[in-house]
Design an enzyme around this catalytic site. Structure first.
Site, PDB file in Angstrom:
ATOM      1  CG  HIS A 125      -5.245   3.642   1.045  1.00 46.86           C
ATOM      2  ND1 HIS A 125      -4.957   2.313   0.876  1.00 46.86           N
ATOM      3  CD2 HIS A 125      -6.818   3.717   0.663  1.00 46.86           C
ATOM      4  CE1 HIS A 125      -6.089   1.523   0.043  1.00 46.86           C
ATOM      5  NE2 HIS A 125      -7.058   2.525   0.145  1.00 46.86           N
ATOM      6  CG  ASP A 143      -2.261   0.599   0.908  1.00 45.23           C
ATOM      7  OD1 ASP A 143      -2.136   1.747   0.758  1.00 45.23           O
ATOM      8  OD2 ASP A 143      -3.319  -0.248   0.850  1.00 45.23           O
ATOM      9  CB  SER A 180      -9.446   0.094   0.006  1.00 45.22           C
ATOM     10  OG  SER A 180      -8.873   0.353  -1.243  1.00 45.22           O
TER      11      SER A 180
END
Length: 851
Positions: free
Chosen positions: A283, A232, A465
């Site tokens: 994220h 990520d 996600s």
């Protein structure tokens, strides 16, 4: 407390009438869409982080402009009431709703021009030998790195200096595929990013009960020998993450994309700045927190697995990632060999990939998967957020992976989730336009991140996600149970068990795989205990209705045998509640849905309540096996729908935010928050808000605010003349607070020292002004570096950093270029054609640099 911090939006004025579908002027286009306000209580807690656009200077100007629009709206409403005018007086007309809002893949071809991935038949081909084999007349070729012992990335430039195209790159891919010793070639594609313990805010993590995780934790809380790799944006320092982290790697090879001054290295820190305007999504840290935040420690949030190790592997930088870097990460994270990289001391059993791109299945990804799955790796991948068939979403569409879609609080497919044959299972990913459990927070996934001051925080997000790390965590729990039994969980076992035990009630006609993952049932399938008695489980103790409707409650049998659930209603407004059935029979370790409806006909405005009592019995022996209650809260007509205000901003040549006179409009609740607005042709960013407390102040803490494309993804809207763009639709959710003190942004435009807060000063001689500050005694803020500007006095100032030294503008403002600072970094200084910084002797070159 009011916090009006909006970066550089210098002026918003007026709100002219737009009558709708009249012919467009030759220099204008039209934008249409729909806003979807969050319907919970905005006073209880905030859910949306502020992007960079809502931080910094210019807030007062924007607020005044929206106040003028609000005043104009009130005058027109009064005029309409007195003159009985039937047509709306603002440029808002009903249009069909657009596609569901969320962070999605950018439009356009994802090809990285000039890059070719080459898979050789032979392992260990040297870089020099690879370059000898891929020479093409008319091009200069460089070796850019490895994705495995077989996979090489090479880059081409034309010798005559012309810029390569997507088509030309495709021709090079085809040509190299014919080279002897090459198994296949492929384009390098851009990829993008698509959470009962005693932790303090675990009560807000509804998404764990949806997967029956509390019951699963009675079977296993995980094992410390299991490692989960998170491919990520990297990781940040956070007290709920740090105890769980093992050494990872930064796999981003492009220095300008990495933002850390170098290419691949052993530091997977998330550098931030991956959102338009310089904002940060964090994220990877949000994903990591869902998988394995420190749990049962009386603080913060919980993770799915309480003891597994988390390995951050950074593959996404400021512009996303590449398939070559991601393939390298997949190889290295699972213990494979990547030339030039050290061996991985803690290979991952499970690999979480909350990322993807629009493409058919990739041969590069499949080559790595085919090599690493037999070695024991399990890849868990997000389906994507485009509300479309996942057949064109890679790497979800690869073979021998687990592809995950998203469900809402009720266990149904989230409005944004991709679907179709590639989707194997579903997991809770949220739906932040809703608050179905009435806790005052939008139904997002709560996990770890940083706040706007880069301090540890917990934020809500939504998306596949967010669904994917739930499944990665469950697979890690399964791996721990298998290890306890002396076995090694395989990819085939994990996928088959997840599918066999999933709740079919979450299946959908479009293709939602086997349904919603049932963590407890999956662990029980591995551990046995088939003689457990039936046990009642309910995912929520509260349902919240506003003016009626239907919601679903997930009922589970947390034991063996057959569970019979009998339902009864009570309370003063029990008659307003309807049930799809009063008796439900649930097989062992399975989940079913109960429809609960509310009809508010005949009820006056006010708050009402009712109670559902669920009684569980063993369907075979009739023995009691548990009871539960669900409170039903009903609100009728108390909160009148409020109008929203929408604005379309753009950046001028100096990088300043501007808004045209016709770019602010009222979006009326009476139209269902649908809008249509005419704008001059250029590239825009849009945001909208509701003045929830009706005090005439905008963007206050907790007030519903939204941004296209999503709260964590401020995306441009290129509008051409005579063009109509539809579907610019997004959610308005409560806005998170930030610190009152404005932060200095070094290099930002200014007209006086007042524009440069926190000890800054404005250099007016630089084009558009240049915010800086002395750094002899005070450190420089993020995004800048301290430089000596006078050797004699040792005077030092902060100068904005940039990622492309000697490569032109880079990430600097217009009229500035990125100079090499001779220390491995770059500094933004004026283009000498705009302002002569070269002195009398050095000449200014055409590219803006001094000779």
């Amino acid at each position: 407390m009011r916090r009006l911090l909006i970066l550089g939006l210098l002026l918003l004025t007026g709100c002219p009438e737009d009558t709708g579908e009249e012919p467009l002027p030759t220099d204008e286009g039209r934008v249409q869409g729909k806003l979807t306000p969050f319907l919970g209580s905005s006073s209880v807690g905030s859910t949306a982080s502020r992007p960079a656009l809502l931080q910094g200077q210019g807030a007062a100007e924007l607020s005044r402009a929206l106040q003028r629009a609000r005043a104009q709206q009130q005058r027109l409403k009064q005029q309409k009431a007195s003159l009985d005018v039937s047509q709306p007086d603002f440029p808002v007309i009903p249009t069909p709703p657009g596609p569901p809002p969320l962070k999605r893949l950018p439009a356009g071809d994802p090809t990285i021009i000039g890059d070719v991935i080459v898979r050789f038949e032979q392992a260990g081909v040297s870089a020099q030998r690879a370059l000898e084999q891929v020479q093409v007349p008319g091009y200069r070729v460089t070796h850019k790195g490895y994705s495995s012992e077989y996979l090489h990335l090479v880059g081409f430039e034309a010798l005559d200096g012309h810029a390569l195209t997507v088509e030309e790159t495709g021709q090079l891919v085809s040509q190299l595929a014919q080279v002897p010793g090459v198994r296949f070639t492929e384009k390098n594609l851009r990829m993008y990013p698509f959470r009962t313990p005693n932790d303090k805010v675990y009560s807000l993590q509804w998404h764990y009960s949806a997967l029956n995780l509390p019951a699963a934790w009675d079977v296993s809380t995980g094992g410390s020998t299991v490692t989960v790799a998170v491919l990520d944006t990297g990781i940040v320092s956070h007290p709920d993450l740090t105890p769980r982290i093992v050494a990872g790697y930064d796999m981003v090879s492009d220095v300008s994309n990495a933002g850390d001054g170098n290419g691949r290295d052993s530091d997977p820190t998330d550098m931030g700045g991956d959102e338009p305007g310089g904002g940060s999504s964090w994220h990877g840290s949000h994903v990591a927190g869902t998988i394995g935040a420190a749990t049962d420690n009386t603080s913060g949030v919980a993770g799915v697995t309480w003891t597994a190790r988390i390995m951050p592997v950074r593959v996404l930088g400021k512009q996303g990632g590449t398939s070559a870097d991601i393939a390298a990460a997949m190889t290295w994270a699972t213990g494979g060999s990547v030339p030039g990289l050290p061996a991985n001391p803690t290979p991952a059993k499970v690999v979480n990939m909350s990322l993807g791109g629009a493409s058919a299945p990739s041969r590069t990804y499949q080559d790595v998967i085919d090599a690493r799955v037999p070695a024991g790796a399990i890849f868990v991948i997000a389906a994507g957020n485009e509300n479309t068939d996942a057949a064109n979403s890679t790497p979800c569409n690869q073979q021998n992976v687990i592809c995950v879609g998203s469900t809402n609080f009720a266990g149904k497919r989230s409005s944004f989730s991709n679907y179709g044959a590639p989707v194997d299972v579903m997991a809770a990913g949220g739906e932040m336009r809703e608050d179905l459990n009435g806790d005052g927070y939008a139904d997002g996934v709560l996990s770890t991140a940083l706040d706007d001051n880069k301090q540890p925080a917990y934020v809500f997000n939504q998306g596949t996600s967010m669904a994917t790390p739930h499944v990665s965590g469950v697979v890690a729990l399964m791996a721990a149970v298998s290890a306890d039994q002396g076995q090694n969980l395989t990819m085939a076992q994990a996928e088959n068990i997840l599918k066999a035990t999933a709740s079919p009630s979450s299946q959908c006609s479009q293709g939602c795989g086997a349904g919603l993952v049932n963590a407890q049932a999956a662990l029980k399938a591995l551990s046995g205990n088939p003689n457990d008695p039936p046990k009642l489980g309910v995912t929520t103790s509260l349902l919240s209705f506003r003016n009626g409707g239907t919601q679903q409650v997930l009922l589970s049998n947390l034991g063996g045998g057959s569970l019979k659930v009998t339902l009864a209603k009570s309370g003063t407004q029990a008659s307003a509640v309807t049930l799809s059935t009063t008796t439900v029979t649930i097989p062992a370790f399975r989940t079913q849905t109960l429809d609960v409806g509310v009809n508010t006909g005949g009820l006056a405005n006010g708050d009402y309540s009712a109670t559902l009592t669920l009684t569980g019995t063993d369907a075979n022996s009739n023995a009691a096996v548990g009871t539960a209650t669900v409170a039903v809260k009903i609100r009728v007509g108390l909160a009148e729908d409020q109008d929203a205000f929408i604005a379309f901003a753009y950046q001028n040549s100096l990088g300043e935010w501007k808004v045209d006179d016709n770019a602010v409009a009222v979006v009326e609740a009476s139209t269902g928050y649908q809008y249509s607005i005419k704008l001059s042709a250029r590239t825009y960013y849009t945001l909208a808000t509701i003045d929830d407390d009706n005090d005439g102040e905008f963007f206050e803490d907790g007030e519903r605010t939204g941004f296209w494309r999503n709260v964590d993804d401020f995306e441009p809207i290129p509008l051409a003349a005579q063009q109509t763009i539809t579907g610019i639709s997004y959610d308005l959710v409560p806005l998170a607070p930030i610190d009152d003190s404005p932060a200095l942004v070094v290099g930002s435009p200014c007209t006086s020292n007042a524009d440069c807060p926190d000890g800054g000063r404005c250099v007016l001689s630089y084009p558009g002004g240049y915010c800086t500050r002395d750094c002899n005694t005070q450190s420089c803020p993020a995004g800048s570096k301290c430089y000596v500007v006078d050797q004699a006095s040792d005077a030092r100032v902060c100068i904005q950093s940039c990622s492309g030294p000697s490569l032109g503008q880079s990430n600097c403002r217009t009229s500035y270029v990125c100079y090499d600072d001779s220390a491995g970094g770059g500094q933004c200084l004026p283009n000498c054609n705009a302002y002569n910084i070269c002195g009398s002797t050095p000449a200014c070159r055409a590219n803006g640099y001094c000779q």
